[in-house]
Design a protein around this motif. Structure first.
Motif, mmCIF file in Angstrom:
data_model
loop_
_atom_site.group_PDB
_atom_site.id
_atom_site.type_symbol
_atom_site.label_atom_id
_atom_site.label_comp_id
_atom_site.label_asym_id
_atom_site.label_seq_id
_atom_site.Cartn_x
_atom_site.Cartn_y
_atom_site.Cartn_z
ATOM 1 N N TYR A 1 0.846 -1.201 0.000
ATOM 2 C CA TYR A 1 0.000 0.000 0.000
ATOM 3 C C TYR A 1 0.881 1.252 0.000
ATOM 4 O O TYR A 1 0.612 2.206 -0.715
ATOM 5 C CB TYR A 1 -0.921 0.038 1.227
ATOM 6 C CG TYR A 1 -2.127 -0.870 1.161
ATOM 7 C CD1 TYR A 1 -2.917 -0.964 0.016
ATOM 8 C CD2 TYR A 1 -2.512 -1.622 2.273
ATOM 9 C CE1 TYR A 1 -4.031 -1.779 -0.026
ATOM 10 C CE2 TYR A 1 -3.631 -2.438 2.241
ATOM 11 C CZ TYR A 1 -4.382 -2.517 1.091
ATOM 12 O OH TYR A 1 -5.500 -3.322 1.050
ATOM 13 N N SER B 1 -1.809 1.135 11.761
ATOM 14 C CA SER B 1 -2.561 1.171 13.013
ATOM 15 C C SER B 1 -2.816 -0.243 13.522
ATOM 16 O O SER B 1 -2.670 -0.521 14.713
ATOM 17 C CB SER B 1 -3.880 1.907 12.792
ATOM 18 O OG SER B 1 -4.657 1.882 13.953
ATOM 19 N N ILE C 1 -4.409 7.415 -3.547
ATOM 20 C CA ILE C 1 -5.135 8.006 -2.418
ATOM 21 C C ILE C 1 -5.714 6.909 -1.533
ATOM 22 O O ILE C 1 -5.600 6.950 -0.305
ATOM 23 C CB ILE C 1 -6.225 8.976 -2.915
ATOM 24 C CG1 ILE C 1 -5.553 10.213 -3.538
ATOM 25 C CG2 ILE C 1 -7.179 9.359 -1.797
ATOM 26 C CD1 ILE C 1 -6.493 11.107 -4.314
ATOM 27 N N ARG C 2 -6.325 5.896 -2.153
ATOM 28 C CA ARG C 2 -6.870 4.778 -1.369
ATOM 29 C C ARG C 2 -5.747 4.030 -0.648
ATOM 30 O O ARG C 2 -5.888 3.634 0.505
ATOM 31 C CB ARG C 2 -7.639 3.808 -2.268
ATOM 32 C CG ARG C 2 -9.042 4.253 -2.554
ATOM 33 C CD ARG C 2 -9.833 3.198 -3.270
ATOM 34 N NE ARG C 2 -9.446 3.199 -4.673
ATOM 35 C CZ ARG C 2 -9.536 2.168 -5.485
ATOM 36 N NH1 ARG C 2 -9.999 1.018 -5.050
ATOM 37 N NH2 ARG C 2 -9.174 2.248 -6.739
ATOM 38 N N LYS D 1 0.926 9.034 -6.162
ATOM 39 C CA LYS D 1 -0.136 10.017 -5.974
ATOM 40 C C LYS D 1 -0.073 11.179 -6.969
ATOM 41 O O LYS D 1 -1.088 11.732 -7.352
ATOM 42 C CB LYS D 1 -0.061 10.555 -4.544
ATOM 43 C CG LYS D 1 -1.289 11.219 -4.050
ATOM 44 C CD LYS D 1 -1.125 11.440 -2.557
ATOM 45 C CE LYS D 1 -2.211 12.266 -1.975
ATOM 46 N NZ LYS D 1 -1.978 12.466 -0.550
ATOM 47 N N SER E 1 1.040 4.218 -2.782
ATOM 48 C CA SER E 1 0.745 5.605 -2.409
ATOM 49 C C SER E 1 1.778 6.593 -2.963
ATOM 50 O O SER E 1 1.494 7.776 -3.068
ATOM 51 C CB SER E 1 0.636 5.752 -0.892
ATOM 52 O OG SER E 1 1.902 5.653 -0.274
ATOM 53 N N GLU F 1 -2.152 3.566 6.233
ATOM 54 C CA GLU F 1 -2.333 4.095 7.596
ATOM 55 C C GLU F 1 -3.142 3.110 8.443
ATOM 56 O O GLU F 1 -2.841 2.897 9.618
ATOM 57 C CB GLU F 1 -3.038 5.450 7.542
ATOM 58 C CG GLU F 1 -2.169 6.565 7.015
ATOM 59 C CD GLU F 1 -2.936 7.864 6.796
ATOM 60 O OE1 GLU F 1 -4.110 7.969 7.221
ATOM 61 O OE2 GLU F 1 -2.345 8.780 6.188
ATOM 62 N N ARG F 2 -4.144 2.519 7.840
ATOM 63 C CA ARG F 2 -4.967 1.535 8.556
ATOM 64 C C ARG F 2 -4.141 0.311 8.934
ATOM 65 O O ARG F 2 -4.217 -0.189 10.056
ATOM 66 C CB ARG F 2 -6.156 1.132 7.670
ATOM 67 C CG ARG F 2 -7.208 0.328 8.367
ATOM 68 C CD ARG F 2 -8.472 0.184 7.519
ATOM 69 N NE ARG F 2 -8.237 -0.067 6.111
ATOM 70 C CZ ARG F 2 -7.927 -1.265 5.597
ATOM 71 N NH1 ARG F 2 -7.812 -2.310 6.389
ATOM 72 N NH2 ARG F 2 -7.740 -1.411 4.301
ATOM 73 N N GLU G 1 -2.854 5.149 0.353
ATOM 74 C CA GLU G 1 -2.330 5.940 1.471
ATOM 75 C C GLU G 1 -3.202 5.724 2.717
ATOM 76 O O GLU G 1 -2.696 5.502 3.823
ATOM 77 C CB GLU G 1 -2.300 7.414 1.079
ATOM 78 C CG GLU G 1 -1.584 8.300 2.056
ATOM 79 C CD GLU G 1 -1.419 9.707 1.494
ATOM 80 O OE1 GLU G 1 -0.278 10.186 1.486
ATOM 81 O OE2 GLU G 1 -2.441 10.315 1.084
ATOM 82 N N ARG G 2 -4.497 5.768 2.517
ATOM 83 C CA ARG G 2 -5.442 5.536 3.616
ATOM 84 C C ARG G 2 -5.306 4.100 4.145
ATOM 85 O O ARG G 2 -5.280 3.860 5.357
ATOM 86 C CB ARG G 2 -6.860 5.803 3.118
ATOM 87 C CG ARG G 2 -7.928 5.662 4.185
ATOM 88 C CD ARG G 2 -9.333 5.700 3.612
ATOM 89 N NE ARG G 2 -9.535 4.557 2.730
ATOM 90 C CZ ARG G 2 -9.957 4.646 1.458
ATOM 91 N NH1 ARG G 2 -10.246 5.792 0.928
ATOM 92 N NH2 ARG G 2 -10.125 3.560 0.731
ATOM 93 N N ASP G 3 -5.187 3.133 3.229
ATOM 94 C CA ASP G 3 -5.079 1.737 3.642
ATOM 95 C C ASP G 3 -3.751 1.455 4.354
ATOM 96 O O ASP G 3 -3.698 0.642 5.271
ATOM 97 C CB ASP G 3 -5.242 0.813 2.434
ATOM 98 C CG ASP G 3 -6.665 0.830 1.883
ATOM 99 O OD1 ASP G 3 -7.597 1.153 2.648
ATOM 100 O OD2 ASP G 3 -6.840 0.534 0.689
#
Length: 166
Positions: free
Chosen positions: A112, A140, A129-130, A119, A116, A136-137, A132-134
């Motif tokens: 991921y 976490s 964009i997706r 971009k 990212s 981060e998930r 980058e969000r994934d």
């Protein structure tokens, strides 16, 4: 909704023009496999999607899908950057879910994160964009794992303490 004869005719002319110009190419499953085996990244991606979803020509197989996505992701031709990004994103998703691979948030994160980085390119921005969000998930999830893996150490390739497995 009804489609007029004129609209249908215009669509037919448009598709015929694209086919004649070589912009798009219709392939049979056998042709697609042959082209994929010869290194065509577009056909590798298509074949990966076919195995991932299953269809009339191939049975659903995450293992085979992963093989074709990995080959498409190795593509270095900038002409096919969207194929590369799409294949890497699909592989990341498969690692995240444990489809065709042993589930690995670490590998999903790496892929991921790699996606990212695209971009700034217009034709890959949606995936980037997706991704980058994934990423981060995934970070976490890794950070919050009960076994105490620290994201920075695990993802930087540093070995965790001996009692912690990744």
């Amino acid at each position: 909704m009804t489609i007029s004869f004129r609209t249908s005719l215009m669509a037919l002319v448009f598709i015929t023009t694209l086919l004649n110009s070589g912009c798009i190419k219709l392939t049979t499953p056998d042709e697609r496999r042959l082209l994929a085996e010869q290194g065509d990244p577009i056909q590798q991606l298509i074949l990966g999607n076919e195995y991932y979803n299953g269809n009339f020509f191939v049975d659903k197989s995450y293992k085979d899908a992963a093989k074709w996505f990995q080959l498409a992701a190795k593509n270095t031709n900038t002409k096919y950057v969207r194929v590369l990004v799409s294949a890497k994103y699909k592989l990341a998703s498969m690692y995240e879910k444990g489809e065709g691979f042993t589930q690995s948030y670490k590998e999903a994160y790496k892929l991921y994160k790699s996606v990212s980085t695209y971009k700034g390119l217009l034709n890959t921005q949606d995936y980037a964009i997706r991704a980058e969000r994934d990423a981060e998930r995934m970070a976490s999830l890794l950070k919050n794992k009960e076994d105490g893996i620290i994201v920075g150490d695990a993802l930087a390739g540093r070995s965790p303490p001996p009692n912690i497995a990744i």
